[in-house]
Design an enzyme around this catalytic site. Sequence first.
Site, PDB file in Angstrom:
ATOM      1  N   PHE A  78       0.791  -1.331  -0.101  1.00  0.00           N
ATOM      2  CA  PHE A  78       0.004  -0.179   0.160  1.00  0.00           C
ATOM      3  C   PHE A  78       0.952   1.296   0.040  1.00  0.00           C
ATOM      4  O   PHE A  78       1.900   1.265   1.008  1.00  0.00           O
ATOM      5  CB  PHE A  78      -0.931  -0.036   1.198  1.00  0.00           C
ATOM      6  CG  PHE A  78      -1.761   1.058   1.193  1.00  0.00           C
ATOM      7  CD1 PHE A  78      -3.139   1.206   0.570  1.00  0.00           C
ATOM      8  CD2 PHE A  78      -1.467   2.408   1.894  1.00  0.00           C
ATOM      9  CE1 PHE A  78      -4.033   2.246   0.302  1.00  0.00           C
ATOM     10  CE2 PHE A  78      -2.367   3.473   1.599  1.00  0.00           C
ATOM     11  CZ  PHE A  78      -3.609   3.570   1.102  1.00  0.00           C
ATOM     12  N   ASP A 110       9.299   2.554   1.679  1.00  0.00           N
ATOM     13  CA  ASP A 110       7.786   3.202   2.037  1.00  0.00           C
ATOM     14  C   ASP A 110       7.896   3.060   3.709  1.00  0.00           C
ATOM     15  O   ASP A 110       7.430   2.010   4.046  1.00  0.00           O
ATOM     16  CB  ASP A 110       6.816   2.731   1.582  1.00  0.00           C
ATOM     17  CG  ASP A 110       5.549   3.570   1.858  1.00  0.00           C
ATOM     18  OD1 ASP A 110       5.357   4.263   2.876  1.00  0.00           O
ATOM     19  OD2 ASP A 110       4.360   3.292   1.139  1.00  0.00           O
ATOM     20  N   LYS A 121       2.750   9.470   8.391  1.00  0.00           N
ATOM     21  CA  LYS A 121       1.916   9.111   9.764  1.00  0.00           C
ATOM     22  C   LYS A 121       2.497   9.811  10.960  1.00  0.00           C
ATOM     23  O   LYS A 121       1.951  10.724  11.413  1.00  0.00           O
ATOM     24  CB  LYS A 121       1.689   7.701   9.822  1.00  0.00           C
ATOM     25  CG  LYS A 121       0.755   7.044   8.566  1.00  0.00           C
ATOM     26  CD  LYS A 121       0.008   5.768   8.744  1.00  0.00           C
ATOM     27  CE  LYS A 121      -0.940   5.759   7.802  1.00  0.00           C
ATOM     28  NZ  LYS A 121      -0.632   5.118   6.662  1.00  0.00           N
TER      29      LYS A 121
HETATM   30  C1  LIG Z   1      -0.982   5.202   5.091  1.00  0.00           C
HETATM   31  C2  LIG Z   1       0.071   4.868   4.137  1.00  0.00           C
HETATM   32  C3  LIG Z   1       0.402   5.713   2.891  1.00  0.00           C
HETATM   33  C4  LIG Z   1      -0.456   6.586   2.408  1.00  0.00           C
HETATM   34  O1  LIG Z   1      -0.261   8.109   3.327  1.00  0.00           O
HETATM   35  P1  LIG Z   1      -1.556   9.098   3.414  1.00  0.00           P
HETATM   36  O2  LIG Z   1      -1.051  10.191   4.429  1.00  0.00           O
HETATM   37  O3  LIG Z   1      -2.445   8.645   3.682  1.00  0.00           O
HETATM   38  O4  LIG Z   1      -1.302   9.881   2.053  1.00  0.00           O
HETATM   39  C5  LIG Z   1       1.484   5.125   2.002  1.00  0.00           C
HETATM   40  N1  LIG Z   1       2.198   4.281   2.318  1.00  0.00           N
HETATM   41  C6  LIG Z   1       2.174   3.570   3.735  1.00  0.00           C
HETATM   42  C7  LIG Z   1       2.763   2.238   3.780  1.00  0.00           C
HETATM   43  C8  LIG Z   1       1.102   3.820   4.367  1.00  0.00           C
HETATM   44  O5  LIG Z   1       0.741   2.902   5.409  1.00  0.00           O
END
Ligand SMILES: *Cc1c(COP(=O)(O)O)cnc(C)c1O
Length: 400
Positions: free
Chosen positions: A138, A223, A252
């Site tokens: 994701f 990521d 986050k």
């Molecule tokens: C939540 C998340 C995103 C997206 O972040 P947003 O702030 O919602 O755009 C991207 N990569 C990972 C691994 C995530 O958990």
Amino acid sequence: MNGEKVIKRDDKYVAHTYGRSPLVLEKGRGMIALDPQGKEYLDFTSGIGVTSLGYCHPDWVAAVEKQLETLPHTSNLYYTAPCGKLAKRLCKITGMDKVFFGNSGAEANEGAIKAARKYSVDKYGPGRSTIITLENSFHGRTLATLTATGQEVFHQDFGPFNQGFRYVPAGNFAALKEAMDETVCAVMFECVQGEGGVMALDPAFVHNMVNYCRQQDVLLIADEVQTGAGRTGTFLACEHYGFTPDIATLAKGLGGGLPIGAVLMTESVAQHMGPGSHGSTFGGNPVVCAGALAVLDKLEDHEFMLNVADRAAQLRAGLAQLPHVTQVSGLGLMVGIQLEEGISAAEVRAACQEQGLLVLTAKTRLRMLPPLILTRLDVERALEILGNVLTNWKKEETEG
Ligand SMILES: *Cc1c(COP(=O)(O)O)cnc(C)c1O
């Protein structure tokens, strides 16, 4: 505050892109969130790994308030101190060299994709722009990050998609090698796939991937939007696997509750991202950076991080003992809980909420992302509530 009114108004006027739980949260302090009736909830979600210091941590509030009444915003045309301070601290902690600030995880990943392509095109010419990502990953909801996300469910109805993405099964090094050709510039991955079910990557796979990519000068984009900023017990989850990526993205938990995204780059990548190559109106906002600096004060405190590791061990050991739990996955305080077949994680989550414990789900698993400030007693209380829910669970509840 009238909870029913809040829900009705939201249902009528807010675009319903989220399935919401019929619960209004009005206030929060530390580990506890309160609804309008004053009912207390022990919050093991942190707003999906965001409020890393819990609700309204006094040091965080003081830092944010101070900056808010000093200089709330200016454009990136001018220098401000908090942005540079935060970038310097992030580089010192991670061993990276330069940082670009945006406002969210998806935006950070967009920046990472651009930086990887720029590096590759400058160095090798056009056409070397493919990004390999993993199945079940994701990476966000914008069009490029949605394309990068290796889950078909997110793709329906939103095409046409960006070109230049390729997916391989997580953990399958042979498939990764197979997918590699002269058009590939980077591999993007989460060390622990969050939304994909809280699954940590196999260390042998990561080791092979890192070595192979280094040989090919294919960049490693970690990521760390969910795994980063102390969530797994180290600042970056990459540290568990013993490598430094070329690009890491954070979001986050970094801001402690304010919107921030960060693209961390090595010098060899960053040198290609000169003036005009990228931008964001709000990126590097001084108030947001002040909040993130207050978060880093804690994450750089040895005792604080020891508590994260100890609480993670306590929580994981306790969860493994609970009835109907078949596996506890993830790393540190990024916790996935697999339940026996026939027990719906979503229904267990709802039952916990009823009993005053907020948890999340990811795919078929229950998921916990508690604030990093949690105490031994908070873990005991959460285990007690989830334990009661599971002990009294009748499988028919789910089936009927
Ligand atoms: C939540 C998340 C995103 C997206 O972040 P947003 O702030 O919602 O755009 C991207 N990569 C990972 C691994 C995530 O958990």
